[in-house]
Design an enzyme around this catalytic site. Sequence first.
Site, short mmCIF file in Angstrom:
data_model
loop_
_atom_site.label_atom_id
_atom_site.label_comp_id
_atom_site.label_asym_id
_atom_site.label_seq_id
_atom_site.Cartn_x
_atom_site.Cartn_y
_atom_site.Cartn_z
N LYS A 120 26.62 98.72 26.13
CA LYS A 120 26.20 99.22 27.44
C LYS A 120 25.82 98.05 28.34
O LYS A 120 24.80 97.41 28.18
CB LYS A 120 25.00 100.16 27.33
CG LYS A 120 24.87 100.98 28.61
CD LYS A 120 23.47 101.43 28.94
CE LYS A 120 22.66 100.47 29.76
NZ LYS A 120 23.19 100.11 31.08
N CYS A 143 17.15 83.56 31.59
CA CYS A 143 15.97 83.71 30.75
C CYS A 143 15.42 82.37 30.28
O CYS A 143 14.25 82.23 30.00
CB CYS A 143 16.30 84.58 29.54
SG CYS A 143 17.73 83.97 28.67
N GLU A 199 16.02 90.09 22.77
CA GLU A 199 16.03 88.80 23.49
C GLU A 199 15.47 89.11 24.87
O GLU A 199 16.13 89.77 25.68
CB GLU A 199 17.45 88.26 23.63
CG GLU A 199 18.18 88.01 22.34
CD GLU A 199 17.66 86.80 21.60
OE1 GLU A 199 16.82 86.06 22.15
OE2 GLU A 199 18.07 86.60 20.46
N GLU A 228 7.30 86.04 34.81
CA GLU A 228 8.71 85.67 34.96
C GLU A 228 9.18 86.15 36.34
O GLU A 228 9.15 87.35 36.62
CB GLU A 228 9.57 86.33 33.87
CG GLU A 228 11.02 85.89 33.97
CD GLU A 228 11.94 86.60 32.97
OE1 GLU A 228 11.85 87.83 32.86
OE2 GLU A 228 12.75 85.92 32.33
#
Length: 488
Positions: A177, A286, A252, A383
């Site tokens: 997906k 990331c 992750e 983040e």
Amino acid sequence: MSASPFPNALVIDGQHLATAAGTSTLVDPATEQPFTTVPIASVAEVDQAIDGAGRAFRDASWRHADPQIRADTLYRIAARIRERQEDLARIEAQNVGKPISDARAEIGAGARCFEYYAGGISRFVGETIPVSGSGFDYTLRQPVGVVAAIVPWNFPFLMACWKVAPALATGNAVVLKPASLTPLTALALGALALEAGLPAGLLQVIAGPGRVIGDHLVRHSGVRKISFTGETTTGAHILKQAADDIKRVSLELGGKSPNVIFADADLERAAATAPIAVFGNTGQDCCARSRILVERRVYAPFLEALVAATRALVIGAPLDEATQIGPMVSAGQRETVERYIALARDEGGRVVLGGDRPRSPGYYLAPTIIEGLQRDSRTCQEEIFGPVVCVQPFDSEAEAVALANDSVYGLAGSIWTRDLGRALRVARDIESGVLSVNSNSSVYQEIPFGGFKRSGFGRDLGMEAMRLYTEVKNVFVHVPAEPEEDAT
Ligand code: NAD
């Protein structure tokens, strides 16, 4: 299917399905114009994909196939990716807004990923274990079953390959997906895997919103393993959804990675490479080194060199070969980042460079350097996932390590020093899954990649990824101490 140059069909049970619950319109981040539509899977189609993957898995012709057959299939998928590298790169560049040179490299790395795991099939082995008593003991690595691979929008094709290749190599069936904003190259991967001879049902590709079809996929009892890359909050939600069935989960997640610059480092190289390490992919990475920690006695000259190197970055159209920094992926993502820049100012930060929109149209945002923030400010802690870096001074090795570790995340990091002992000590003490010394490289096909703390658990890439998609089975065989009498 229409004659559109863009993939426009889900891939379920070897069929290309264009007639789904509805469609979603994709917008080109560089022009702000709609450029194609893709089908959205219905919940019934998600069920169909999972059921079909379950049948393909249980049929056993893949998981019990001669390893060479599986390897050859993966090599053929890699070859198809390489044949279509330029088309796929252009699709990815337009869909994500990433520079064509980066997109080309990512598609090539996706092909390499299939080649690596094709080769890994014959090297991924169990053990024989000496046991007390009279017997022979060995382990088998067996596929988990149906794997849900859920990937984000920042590296859509590469993240898909990181999951699909080792999962197929180890004998699983996969339901992939992609993120709703960037489904095109995942749909293309499903189609070209079929062309390469992957049996129907082993790679199903469904597109649509995470909160509807992603959620359904994660909760479905036909899924045995979830391999997720995305935001930490989404990962936490998925982990809870997976708990009742004890599904295998690997995550992750986000990062806020430090780039630690000691005064004895090659400052010229550290400053020249720091901008791409945080602003590459427009900061939507990331591993972005989004906190630069600099030893105070070289802080001022380093900042000056960092600003000069950042000014030299070429911001431009994704399909322009010279472009190093493209637009952000969406209007919404740019607004989120702009709110962080406003917050940084409120928190007492000084915007040294950037903070504005350098081009129009397109969701461009200038690489932004901020200093003067407190270590516990939200700007230094959260983040941001955009082209923003915080620069902070430190006075000692111990303080550098403490600052580096002052984060809920622990994905990546860099250490710049000429002192080998210091490099080894600091690499030992920073709580991150992937560290580099005198370099900002975190990703190689051969090495394990993943995080500590809220950056997740489990490792993509390397041979570690093959473990992620397998269960260990132990078999003990009783061996009589003496030959037994022949019963015949
Ligand atoms: P996201 O969490 O919003 O979405 C990731 C994927 O999850 C998408 O396919 C989305 O549709 C799906 N999803 C969303 N809600 C879901 C739900 N409730 N159930 C199931 N699936 C759901 O993340 P994003 O915005 O696409 O990606 C950016 C994030 O990904 C950043 O935090 C970044 O750090 C992280 N990321 C991590 C790595 C890594 O390897 N550690 C790599 C790339 C990106």
